[in-house]
Design an enzyme around this catalytic site. Structure first.
Site, PDB file in Angstrom:
ATOM      1  N   ASP A 246      -1.778 -38.345   1.786  1.00 54.71           N
ATOM      2  CA  ASP A 246      -2.237 -38.520   3.159  1.00 54.71           C
ATOM      3  C   ASP A 246      -2.251 -40.009   3.502  1.00 54.71           C
ATOM      4  OD1 ASP A 246      -3.335 -38.143   5.646  1.00 54.71           O
ATOM      5  OD2 ASP A 246      -5.348 -37.686   4.939  1.00 54.71           O
TER       6      ASP A 246
ATOM      7  N   ASP B 147       1.831 -37.126   8.862  1.00 55.23           N
ATOM      8  CA  ASP B 147       1.320 -38.154   7.954  1.00 55.23           C
ATOM      9  C   ASP B 147       0.730 -37.607   6.659  1.00 55.23           C
ATOM     10  OD1 ASP B 147      -0.840 -36.955   9.133  1.00 55.23           O
ATOM     11  OD2 ASP B 147      -1.982 -38.802   9.439  1.00 55.23           O
ATOM     12  N   GLU B 148       0.968 -36.343   6.345  1.00 54.11           N
ATOM     13  CA  GLU B 148       0.456 -35.797   5.092  1.00 54.11           C
ATOM     14  C   GLU B 148       1.336 -34.649   4.604  1.00 54.11           C
ATOM     15  OE1 GLU B 148      -3.234 -33.481   5.318  1.00 54.11           O
ATOM     16  OE2 GLU B 148      -3.129 -33.650   7.506  1.00 54.11           O
TER      17      GLU B 148
END
Length: 411
Positions: A8, A110-111
């Site tokens: 993350d 984003d993860e």
């Protein structure tokens, strides 16, 4: 035993903007000062999309109006969003992750998850491998990530939330009692603003108390959702990490409708959400997509607009699955004002081949068979060939968006 990583990006939008500015010669690192990514940087309009760690000390929160944030911290530095930059950084991060495993699954921009099982001979122990990945991303791309390590996706994700930023944290089953169970129940994955207070009314204050609470009582209060919450609190999740090619051409599938009367009752809003779910799920199936995020947009009669969304560990394309998720999201978001406009958006799309079955998921197999039969009939004879009894004499399925069709106006 599997070894799963959850990776993350720390304050992704702000970090990516900060790195870009530093590469362009700026002497200012946004991550070290009160700063935020906010819409319409030249005025006081827009909302806070991301904030730095120093900005948190002023009580600035994601989603609040930029004007409010500036009142809390007049020296707050705001930069505009740059979604093309975010996409490039996301793609570069997943390119690096793919060098450490062939089983990498994006969860959002984003993860993502990485299955490290069997990679020890190449990159060392899980901790050694995580250090290599974290430092590789930091050295090549300039931003930091958190990496959670466990035996399944759920616990790996929860591990990454325990401490930030730039950390590697484990959360194995034998660590639940010490690391997870003492936390407030609101910090459990899938426990939102509405579910948390209901759990507390039942005397459930911590994740540990949720884990030990009788499942039958949770099911009585929350139906199948209660069983899932109990399983999650006990660290149970059997879903695998699949290598998924993200759908680039279509970012999301959605539908919305303007209602010719003010909706003030929850059950009436549910009927409209069902109507919209029919369209959204059909569009998903027509495109051979499934979605990992369902969002609901609400416009009130005084034209205030707000939205809420939830991420799913498993992707969906079934009408009833979209509908049930949309109802939960609506319940989390709705502030009881009269409603003029409703919308549903399915995002974080992937190929429908990525759908996985889990013992924690609702069994939608019969509903999916019904969906397939109705899709065939509607495709051959028209979309009004098969209509749910809910819509007879009232709301029509909102196939095309726009203004909702009502067979009789509400009195």
């Amino acid at each position: 035993m599997r070894t799963i990583f959850h990776i993350d990006v720390n304050s992704a939008f702000l970090s990516w903007s900060a790195v870009k500015m530093l590469k362009e010669g700026s002497m200012l690192d946004l991550r070290t000062i009160p700063s935020a990514v906010a819409g319409d940087s030249e005025s006081r309009r827009g909302i806070i999309l991301a904030k730095s760690t120093p900005a948190k000390k002023y009580g600035i929160s994601t989603g609040e109006p930029k004007g409010f944030a500036l009142q809390k911290c007049p020296e707050l530095i705001c930069v505009p969003p740059d979604f093309s930059l975010y996409t490039r950084n996301s793609e570069e991060m997943f390119r690096i992750l793919s060098q450490y495993s062939d089983r990498v699954e994006p969860f959002s921009i984003d993860e993502g998850f990485l299955d490290y099982t069997g990679m020890e001979s190449l990159f060392g122990t899980p901790l050694e491998g995580a250090v290599k990945i974290k430092e590789h991303i930091k050295k090549e791309l300039g931003f930091t990530v958190n990496i959670g390590i466990s035996v399944n996706k759920l616990l790996a994700k929860m591990a990454g939330e325990l401490e930030k930023p730039d950390k590697i944290i484990t959360l194995f089953p034998e660590e639940l009692e010490k690391k997870l169970w003492p936390l407030p129940v609101e910090e459990m994955f899938m426990v939102g603003r509405r579910i948390g207070p209901r759990l507390r009314k039942m005397g459930i204050r911590t994740i540990g108390e949720l884990a030990k609470y009788p499942v039958a009582l949770l099911e009585k209060e929350f139906k199948s959702y209660g069983r899932m919450l109990n399983a999650y609190a006990n660290g149970i999740d059997d879903t695998s990490v699949a290598h998924v090619e993200t759908v680039q051409e279509v970012k999301s599938v959605g539908n919305s409708t303007t209602i010719p009367y003010d909706v003030e009752e929850r059950e009436e809003a549910y009927k409209i959400l069902l109507s919209l779910s029919e369209t959204v799920s059909m569009r998903l199936r027509e495109g051979r997509f499934c979605a990992r995020e369902i969002g609901v947009v609400i416009k009130t009669t005084d034209f205030q607009v707000y939205s809420h969304q939830t991420k799913l560990l498993n992707a969906i394309d079934c009408t009833n699955a979209v509908y049930e998720t949309a109802k939960k999201v609506f319940d989390e978001a709705w502030k009881k004002e009269p409603i003029r406009h409703l919308g549903i958006r399915a995002a974080h799309l992937c190929s429908d081949e990525c759908i996985q079955l889990s013992i924690l998921d609702e069994d939608w197999s019969k509903e999916k068979q019904a969906d397939a039969a109705m899709d065939i009939l509607r495709g051959k004879y028209g979309r009004e060939t098969v209509v749910r009894s809910t819509f007879i004499g009232g709301i029509e399925p909102a196939y095309g968006g726009g203004s909702l069709k009502i067979n009789h106006l509400k009195k």
